[in-house]
Scaffold this active site. Sequence first.
Site, PDB file in Angstrom:
ATOM      1  CG  ASP A 101       2.154 -45.083 -22.398  1.00 11.06           C
ATOM      2  OD1 ASP A 101       1.516 -44.881 -21.966  1.00 11.06           O
ATOM      3  OD2 ASP A 101       2.134 -45.665 -23.587  1.00 11.06           O
ATOM      4  CG  HIS A 298       2.406 -40.813 -19.074  1.00  8.59           C
ATOM      5  ND1 HIS A 298       2.371 -41.999 -18.708  1.00  8.59           N
ATOM      6  CD2 HIS A 298       2.032 -41.066 -20.643  1.00  8.59           C
ATOM      7  CE1 HIS A 298       2.594 -42.459 -19.645  1.00  8.59           C
ATOM      8  NE2 HIS A 298       2.344 -42.141 -20.620  1.00  8.59           N
TER       9      HIS A 298
END
Length: 319
Positions: A101, A298
């Site tokens: 991320d 994610h």
Amino acid sequence: MTDIHHRTLDSNGIRIHIAEQGKGPLVLLCHGFPEGWYSWRHQLKALAEAGFHAVAPDMRGYGETDRPEAVESYTLLHLVGDMVGLLDALGEKQAVIVGHDWGAPVAWNAAIMRPDLFRAVAGLSVPLLPRPSVRPTSLMARMDEFIWYILYFQSLGIAESELERDVRASIYTIFGSGFGEDQPSDRIGMVDSTRGLLHGMSKPMNLPSWLSEQDLDHFTKQFTNTGFTGALNWYRNIDRNWELLAPFANANITVPSLYIYGDRDVVGRFPGMDKTIAGLSNRALDLRGKLCLKDCGHWTQQEQPAEVSTALINFLKDL
């Protein structure tokens, strides 16, 4: 095998808390938003057992690491500098750097700026992004009452007020919804500016299988203690990063690299991301692989820890 050890080190003018395990070549693990060292809990053990010294810091603004007050203290130059300083503090000359991320841009840029220190790099979820010709926020979508989520994060205090109202519910929703991965295509990454970030995310009835109540307790305690300002300040430097990193515009990565992403990751649905991922080898000149994890969202290293750990270990041992 020894347990995870914790200590705090001086680096780049701040105190950085690290979790570490194992002995051997150094691997730095940089987390993203809204996480902490704990997001690498599975990889710390796996890398240690494979013969590496795995170090997962609470990044600047997170957890037990210092949280400078000034917004401008959270640029990518500061964040890369923190990792460079950690090498000195650990008494190491080189490391492999891994980021997920927001940690991925830290890792990619560390490899670009200091290939002498970071001998290889792996990015999870977020690929190496091209530098736009204008300030990034000027390109971010606005549609009626909806705005791109990074624009929503820009104003000091607004996102904090929403996320800190009920920290446990906020973390539950962000993780459980896959950061809004089930949103329709025309609403991906968009936030209702009056109702907030969480309004567009579905809160599941049960925690995802990869996140236990104990895990949720850890993140809840962390952000209850720190608030979200330090974490959000990373987003508030988007345009400042664009200015500061102009000397490195579209610079290539020359060290060995690896990219790992999930086939359900919401980031992959962002505008233009498919082309960026497809063309990654044009800038990562020694790209050793692009691994797409099936049925993975994610939160890559938490959702599929065994697969991520195996991929990292194979990459490391092949260096």
